[in-house]
Write a protein that holds these residues in place. Structure first.
Motif, PDB file in Angstrom:
ATOM      1  N   SER A 195     -14.859 -47.258 -49.424  1.00 32.01           N
ATOM      2  CA  SER A 195     -13.873 -46.481 -48.652  1.00 32.01           C
ATOM      3  C   SER A 195     -14.387 -46.161 -47.253  1.00 32.01           C
ATOM      4  N   ILE A 196     -15.633 -45.709 -47.181  1.00 28.56           N
ATOM      5  CA  ILE A 196     -16.160 -45.242 -45.893  1.00 28.56           C
ATOM      6  C   ILE A 196     -16.350 -46.432 -44.941  1.00 28.56           C
ATOM      7  N   ALA A 197     -16.920 -47.525 -45.452  1.00 26.55           N
ATOM      8  CA  ALA A 197     -17.136 -48.700 -44.594  1.00 26.55           C
ATOM      9  C   ALA A 197     -15.804 -49.238 -44.087  1.00 26.55           C
ATOM     10  N   GLY A 198     -14.775 -49.126 -44.908  1.00 29.39           N
ATOM     11  CA  GLY A 198     -13.471 -49.666 -44.517  1.00 29.39           C
ATOM     12  C   GLY A 198     -12.700 -48.767 -43.568  1.00 29.39           C
ATOM     13  N   SER A 199     -13.025 -47.488 -43.522  1.00 31.15           N
ATOM     14  CA  SER A 199     -12.119 -46.558 -42.822  1.00 31.15           C
ATOM     15  C   SER A 199     -12.736 -45.657 -41.768  1.00 31.15           C
ATOM     16  N   LEU A 200     -14.070 -45.569 -41.706  1.00 30.48           N
ATOM     17  CA  LEU A 200     -14.660 -44.612 -40.757  1.00 30.48           C
ATOM     18  C   LEU A 200     -14.296 -44.941 -39.302  1.00 30.48           C
ATOM     19  N   ARG A 201     -14.409 -46.222 -38.939  1.00 33.05           N
ATOM     20  CA  ARG A 201     -14.059 -46.584 -37.553  1.00 33.05           C
ATOM     21  C   ARG A 201     -12.606 -46.247 -37.240  1.00 33.05           C
ATOM     22  N   ARG A 202     -11.722 -46.551 -38.185  1.00 36.27           N
ATOM     23  CA  ARG A 202     -10.286 -46.305 -37.957  1.00 36.27           C
ATOM     24  C   ARG A 202     -10.010 -44.802 -37.826  1.00 36.27           C
ATOM     25  N   ALA A 203     -10.620 -43.994 -38.680  1.00 33.67           N
ATOM     26  CA  ALA A 203     -10.398 -42.539 -38.623  1.00 33.67           C
ATOM     27  C   ALA A 203     -10.928 -41.970 -37.314  1.00 33.67           C
ATOM     28  N   HIS A 204     -12.018 -42.556 -36.816  1.00 31.39           N
ATOM     29  CA  HIS A 204     -12.616 -42.113 -35.559  1.00 31.39           C
ATOM     30  C   HIS A 204     -11.730 -42.500 -34.371  1.00 31.39           C
ATOM     31  N   ARG A 205     -11.196 -43.736 -34.431  1.00 35.82           N
ATOM     32  CA  ARG A 205     -10.382 -44.255 -33.323  1.00 35.82           C
ATOM     33  C   ARG A 205      -9.035 -43.554 -33.249  1.00 35.82           C
ATOM     34  N   ASP A 206      -8.424 -43.332 -34.416  1.00 35.08           N
ATOM     35  CA  ASP A 206      -7.091 -42.729 -34.449  1.00 35.08           C
ATOM     36  C   ASP A 206      -7.030 -41.711 -35.585  1.00 35.08           C
ATOM     37  N   GLY A 207      -7.274 -40.456 -35.202  1.00 33.66           N
ATOM     38  CA  GLY A 207      -7.327 -39.385 -36.207  1.00 33.66           C
ATOM     39  C   GLY A 207      -6.029 -39.175 -36.951  1.00 33.66           C
ATOM     40  N   SER A 208      -4.916 -39.665 -36.372  1.00 33.07           N
ATOM     41  CA  SER A 208      -3.631 -39.447 -37.039  1.00 33.07           C
ATOM     42  C   SER A 208      -3.336 -40.520 -38.082  1.00 33.07           C
ATOM     43  N   ASP A 209      -4.260 -41.479 -38.243  1.00 31.34           N
ATOM     44  CA  ASP A 209      -4.084 -42.549 -39.233  1.00 31.34           C
ATOM     45  C   ASP A 209      -4.336 -41.961 -40.630  1.00 31.34           C
ATOM     46  N   LEU A 210      -3.261 -41.589 -41.301  1.00 28.69           N
ATOM     47  CA  LEU A 210      -3.395 -40.849 -42.565  1.00 28.69           C
ATOM     48  C   LEU A 210      -4.003 -41.708 -43.680  1.00 28.69           C
ATOM     49  N   ASP A 211      -3.775 -43.023 -43.616  1.00 28.59           N
ATOM     50  CA  ASP A 211      -4.410 -43.905 -44.617  1.00 28.59           C
ATOM     51  C   ASP A 211      -5.927 -43.862 -44.469  1.00 28.59           C
ATOM     52  N   ALA A 212      -6.395 -43.957 -43.220  1.00 29.04           N
ATOM     53  CA  ALA A 212      -7.844 -43.915 -42.975  1.00 29.04           C
ATOM     54  C   ALA A 212      -8.404 -42.549 -43.353  1.00 29.04           C
ATOM     55  N   ARG A 213      -7.691 -41.483 -43.015  1.00 27.02           N
ATOM     56  CA  ARG A 213      -8.141 -40.128 -43.351  1.00 27.02           C
ATOM     57  C   ARG A 213      -8.211 -39.958 -44.878  1.00 27.02           C
ATOM     58  N   THR A 214      -7.239 -40.513 -45.580  1.00 26.00           N
ATOM     59  CA  THR A 214      -7.215 -40.387 -47.046  1.00 26.00           C
ATOM     60  C   THR A 214      -8.384 -41.147 -47.657  1.00 26.00           C
ATOM     61  N   ASP A 215      -8.625 -42.344 -47.135  1.00 28.69           N
ATOM     62  CA  ASP A 215      -9.746 -43.150 -47.628  1.00 28.69           C
ATOM     63  C   ASP A 215     -11.075 -42.436 -47.378  1.00 28.69           C
ATOM     64  N   MET A 216     -11.221 -41.816 -46.212  1.00 28.37           N
ATOM     65  CA  MET A 216     -12.458 -41.080 -45.900  1.00 28.37           C
ATOM     66  C   MET A 216     -12.600 -39.843 -46.795  1.00 28.37           C
ATOM     67  N   ALA A 217     -11.488 -39.158 -47.051  1.00 30.44           N
ATOM     68  CA  ALA A 217     -11.545 -37.972 -47.928  1.00 30.44           C
ATOM     69  C   ALA A 217     -11.990 -38.390 -49.324  1.00 30.44           C
ATOM     70  N   LEU A 218     -11.483 -39.526 -49.774  1.00 32.61           N
ATOM     71  CA  LEU A 218     -11.885 -40.037 -51.094  1.00 32.61           C
ATOM     72  C   LEU A 218     -13.365 -40.427 -51.086  1.00 32.61           C
ATOM     73  N   GLY A 219     -13.769 -41.180 -50.063  1.00 29.47           N
ATOM     74  CA  GLY A 219     -15.165 -41.628 -49.988  1.00 29.47           C
ATOM     75  C   GLY A 219     -16.135 -40.459 -49.945  1.00 29.47           C
ATOM     76  N   SER A 220     -15.795 -39.455 -49.156  1.00 24.41           N
ATOM     77  CA  SER A 220     -16.651 -38.276 -49.035  1.00 24.41           C
ATOM     78  C   SER A 220     -16.763 -37.546 -50.370  1.00 24.41           C
ATOM     79  N   HIS A 221     -15.644 -37.390 -51.058  1.00 22.76           N
ATOM     80  CA  HIS A 221     -15.657 -36.699 -52.353  1.00 22.76           C
ATOM     81  C   HIS A 221     -16.459 -37.486 -53.393  1.00 22.76           C
ATOM     82  N   LEU A 222     -16.247 -38.797 -53.441  1.00 24.99           N
ATOM     83  CA  LEU A 222     -16.973 -39.620 -54.426  1.00 24.99           C
ATOM     84  C   LEU A 222     -18.474 -39.596 -54.140  1.00 24.99           C
TER      85      LEU A 222
END
Ligand code: FE2
Length: 388
Positions: A226-253
């Protein structure tokens, strides 16, 4: 088939994950009592309307709410003591720890020590375990990084001793975790990058830890994906809810994984380097990661190779040639550089004179004991000198 060593795995009793789940706080807290204390940091959760939403959700179920605000980043022990006084005055039945890693850590400590008179210093300096039951805690993170909502420890600072370390124990593990990715959307790019790097370090360190077990392995690798797939996207565009969701999942796991697997040298170094440089935890972790991956290369079997596969690092990409450790270290270096995080210790503000005391503290850190390669203070000092 490999022998499976005995292991213990603990997790919150309930995890509510999903966009909008903050709105269910009152409903899921009903069984915890009639009086709740919300604990939070220095204003962002309030400014973003999260405190009002939490209060409304609790009030709608007839729960009386008090709010304890102002928890500092790198929180001092005094923030826990003040919060305990507020909890007692309110006769709180439970605590809602809402905010970034520091606010959640302090909220957890207020809950865990909510039924004892013993000062928090006894747990911090004295090494007393927080095992006696305290008040139940509902942890609600507003960043994707520490995974603190899933762990039985709180990182606290004793300013008098310039000592940053964890208090630990079963009572610190939250009863309920609510992970609502929407709460991370307003987080600016810089803290998004830093907290995301913390989560990445935690996933990788848990996977190669001496305490790794089959349950933590499954969680850690899924976190890496999750983190490898989404950290750059969440950083580039904070409003990208898919990336934010993936990061929230990765962080929790990653938090779930490290709670039983523990961590490694990155986190053993993170506390003394953080105290010396006053840089955010996630930035320091990201900066240490490539150096520690290279140092551990011969001690992890195929595990870095599995992390590379999970992170989607291709063997054929010419920039990532070499062994798995080199490939993984190169990728993390490139990621740090894209996220504006330096990987040389001098760029963090350290000089030769700082290194020896840091190495002494890091060698004794609980996390370092779980690093796959045994690291003495001398070995840590050599490693830091090579990366100054
Ligand atoms: Fe961390």
């Amino acid at each position: 088939m490999a022998t499976i060593e005995p292991f213990v795995f603990r997790a919150p009793h309930e995890v509510h994950f999903g966009v909008g789940e903050l709105g269910r706080l009152g409903e899921v807290s009903q069984r915890l009592g009639r009086k709740g204390l919300i604990t939070t940091g220095r204003g962002s959760a309030r400014e973003r309307g999260f405190i009002d939403r939490a209060q409304q959700s609790l009030a709608a179920e007839g729960i009386e709410v008090a709010v304890y605000e102002g928890i500092a980043p790198e929180p001092p022990l005094a923030d826990v003591e003040r919060g305990r006084e507020v909890a007692r005055a309110h006769e709180a039945d439970f605590v809602v720890a809402l905010g970034g890693g520091s606010a959640v850590d302090v909220g957890k400590a207020i809950a865990a020590l909510g039924l004892t008179e013993t000062p928090v210093t006894e747990y911090h300096s004295g090494g007393l375990a927080c095992d006696a039951p305290g008040l139940p805690c509902v942890a609600i993170p507003t960043t994707s990084g520490t995974g603190s909502e899933a762990t039985p420890n709180s990182v606290l600072t004793d300013p008098a001793k310039a000592k940053k370390s964890s208090i630990r124990g079963a009572a610190l593990l939250p009863e309920i975790a609510i992970i609502d990715p929407e709460l991370t959307v307003p987080l600016p790019p810089e803290p998004t990058a830093h907290s995301g790097l913390d989560a990445l370090c935690q996933a990788i360190e848990a996977y190669v830890s001496r305490g790794a077990n089959p349950v933590s392995d499954a969680l850690a690798l899924r976190a890496v994906r999750s983190i490898a797939g989404s950290l750059r996207r969440a950083h580039r565009d904070g409003s990208d809810l898919d990336a934010r969701t993936d990061m929230a999942l990765g962080s929790h796991l990653a938090g779930l994984a490290l709670a039983s697997a523990r961590l490694g040298l990155v986190h053993g170094l993170a506390h003394p380097v953080g105290v010396a440089t006053e840089k955010p935890h996630g930035l320091v972790c990201g900066a240490m990661l490539p150096m520690v991956i290279r140092a551990n290369a011969e001690h992890v079997g195929r595990r870095y190779s599995q992390v590379c596969d999970t992170a989607g690092l291709s063997d054929t990409d010419p920039s990532f040639m070499g062994g798995a450790a080199d490939r993984l270290a190169g990728w993390t270096e490139q990621l740090c550089s894209e996220l504006g995080v330096p990987v040389r210790l001098s760029e963090l503000g350290l000089s030769e004179a700082d290194l020896e005391p840091i190495a002494e503290v890091a060698a004794k850190a609980g996390s370092t004991a779980y690093n796959p390669r045994e690291m003495s203070a001398g070995a840590i000092l050599d490693l830091m000198r090579q990366n100054l």
